[in-house]
Design an enzyme around this catalytic site. Structure first.
Site, short mmCIF file in Angstrom:
data_model
loop_
_atom_site.label_atom_id
_atom_site.label_comp_id
_atom_site.label_asym_id
_atom_site.label_seq_id
_atom_site.Cartn_x
_atom_site.Cartn_y
_atom_site.Cartn_z
N SER A 1 0.82 -1.20 0.04
CA SER A 1 -0.04 0.07 -0.18
C SER A 1 0.89 1.19 0.09
CB SER A 1 -0.96 -0.04 1.25
OG SER A 1 -0.02 0.01 2.55
N LYS B 1 1.11 4.71 6.73
CA LYS B 1 0.67 5.71 5.79
C LYS B 1 1.23 6.90 5.77
CE LYS B 1 -2.83 2.55 5.01
NZ LYS B 1 -2.58 1.86 3.73
#
Length: 306
Positions: A110, A181
């Protein structure tokens, strides 16, 4: 006296009487004991010092046994020292990972291309300890409990402790509640996607994102949100493969991550050696202004994607 006869009767095998050494003549003489060959080196009784059967030999045997015991005792403490040293190193690493820098294993793509599957990153846990807060563009690791995932019942405490220790040393995948993230919006920011050119805007300023996976759009999901104070809006660099704040727009918290849930900032890639480097900072948000003091007056809205 018949001295001639005395000389005639002398044992022919006996050597001639040695001449006394005036320098050593102090009233004592060496004596050859019956049965010992003449001129044999060793003790006066003809036996070697320390040979088996002699008193000295028994003493030497006991000495050798004692040395063996001491050697055995030396091996014992050596193993204990090795074990204690190893335990101390593990404790030191655990303390280091808890307070200073913790390794994390990247389990998914991701965050590609910035972070790849199998990378072990070092998370700087001091980055936000002394009044500093996450900034736009920082790559952070956070606990998503309550924001990205719901509370789960506690499992086996022993198994959990062993897993946490292995994860703290970078030897196991992180907990399912830990995420990595990139910060796109901080408290007070208005983050919108997308403008007519397909870019994200923060506080009305377009953001060029060079860290995105080539071919990915900034987002396939439209959103227009204002980040509440004390929270973060986070997204992955591989937008088409990232489950991030966009997926939780309709969940409690609206996909926002509380700042106090941030574990630290990902500063280094420590493994594999071929990728041993720092996580490059970005200047994509340098031109973004601070949010207006009165707020944007727009509540969170948007839609998530599965």
């Amino acid at each position: 006296m018949d001295t001639e006869a005395q000389h005639t009767e002398r044992d022919p095998s006996s050597p001639a009487d040695p001449q006394p050494d005036p320098a050593a003549d102090d009233g004592s003489r060496s004596v050859r004991v019956s049965g010992a060959p003449a001129g044999e080196p060793g003790t006066p009784d003809g036996s070697e010092a320390g040979t088996p059967g002699s008193e000295d030999g028994r003493d030497d045997d006991r000495g050798h046994d004692g040395d063996g015991d001491r050697d055995g005792a030396g091996r014992g403490p050596s193993w204990r020292r090795t074990g204690l040293t190893g335990a101390a190193c593990v404790v030191f690493l655990l303390l280091l990972s808890h307070f200073v820098a913790q390794p994390f294993l990247i389990p998914s793509g991701s965050m590609e291309p910035t972070l790849q599957v199998g990378d072990r990153i070092l998370v700087n846990k001091l980055a936000y300890r002394f009044g500093s807060e996450p900034r736009r563009g920082d790559v952070v690791v956070f606990d998503g409990t309550g924001s990205f995932v719901q509370e789960e019942p506690a499992g086996n405490p022993v198994t959990g402790l062993l897993h946490d220790a292995a994860a703290a040393l970078g030897l196991a995948a992180p907990d399912e509640t830990d995420f990595v993230k990139r910060v796109v919006g901080v408290g007070g920011d208005r983050v919108v996607c997308c403008d007519r050119d397909g870019r994200i805007t923060v506080n009305g300023t377009r953001v060029q994102e060079p860290y995105l996976t080539p071919g990915d759009r900034p987002s396939e999901v439209p959103f227009d949100i204002v980040v509440p104070p004390g929270t973060l809006w986070v997204m992955g660099d591989h937008r088409s493969q990232s489950s991030d704040s966009r997926d939780h727009l309709g969940s409690p918290g609206g996909g926002m991550v509380p700042v106090d849930k941030v574990v630290g900032r990902a500063d280094w890639i420590a493994w594999p050696f071929g990728r041993w480097t720092t996580v490059t900072e970005t200047d994509a948000y340098d031109s973004v202004p601070a949010p207006p003091s009165g707020g944007h007056g727009v509540g969170p809205r948007g839609s998530g994607h599965g």
